[in-house]
Design an enzyme around this catalytic site. Sequence first.
Site, PDB file in Angstrom:
ATOM      1  CB  CYS A  35       0.011   6.551  -2.017  1.00 36.30           C
ATOM      2  SG  CYS A  35      -0.640   4.930  -1.614  1.00 36.30           S
ATOM      3  CG  ASP A  37      -2.845   3.997  -4.191  1.00 42.41           C
ATOM      4  OD1 ASP A  37      -3.474   4.950  -4.669  1.00 42.41           O
ATOM      5  OD2 ASP A  37      -1.742   3.636  -4.612  1.00 42.41           O
ATOM      6  CB  CYS A  62       0.155   2.267  -7.625  1.00 40.73           C
ATOM      7  SG  CYS A  62       0.955   1.075  -6.549  1.00 40.73           S
ATOM      8  CB  CYS A 106       2.595  -1.059  -3.574  1.00 40.41           C
ATOM      9  SG  CYS A 106       3.306   0.541  -3.999  1.00 40.41           S
TER      10      CYS A 106
HETATM   11 FE1  FES Z   1       0.003   3.626  -3.180  1.00 38.32          FE
HETATM   12 FE2  FES Z   1       1.428   1.858  -4.454  1.00 38.32          FE
HETATM   13  S1  FES Z   1       1.671   4.000  -4.507  1.00 38.32           S
HETATM   14  S2  FES Z   1      -0.097   1.481  -2.985  1.00 38.32           S
END
Ligand code: FES
Length: 146
Positions: A35, A37, A62, A106
């Site tokens: 993702c 992140d 997120c 996550c």
């Molecule tokens: Fe990337 Fe939650 S969608 S850490």
Amino acid sequence: MALYTDTVMDHFMHPRNVGEIENASGVGEVGNAKCGDIMKMYLDVDPETKVIKDVKFETFGCGSAIASTSIATEMIKGKTIDEALKLTNKEVVDALGGLPAFKLHCSVLAEESIKAAVKDYYDKNNIPYDPKDFPEAEEGEEVPMV
Ligand code: FES
């Protein structure tokens, strides 16, 4: 049933321990390849007792990553650095009262960012450790989940 528990919503809306620690004893930054992140963790450790006196985090993540890491910082503050290393994303998810299955990954950012900061602390202080406690995900490999 709501998708997210009240605890998740509380930590998402009012995240604890957000920020940066200048001259932190240990800093760890990890990312989720899928993702994109990113989570950065700062630890302030008492050199005598090895107790985590303060902990802060910054993220491009997120809501579930924010909630997971927020509650994880509360769980490790006041613990020793060795105890913090044992925190699993399953314990984080349990403390949140659960996460939807598609959001479990996550919580891995919380666990891994703490581990990375602990490793940085060990490295900076020439403290030996077992590399098996710090498994590195291979490029493109699925991050381990509970
Ligand atoms: Fe990337 Fe939650 S969608 S850490």
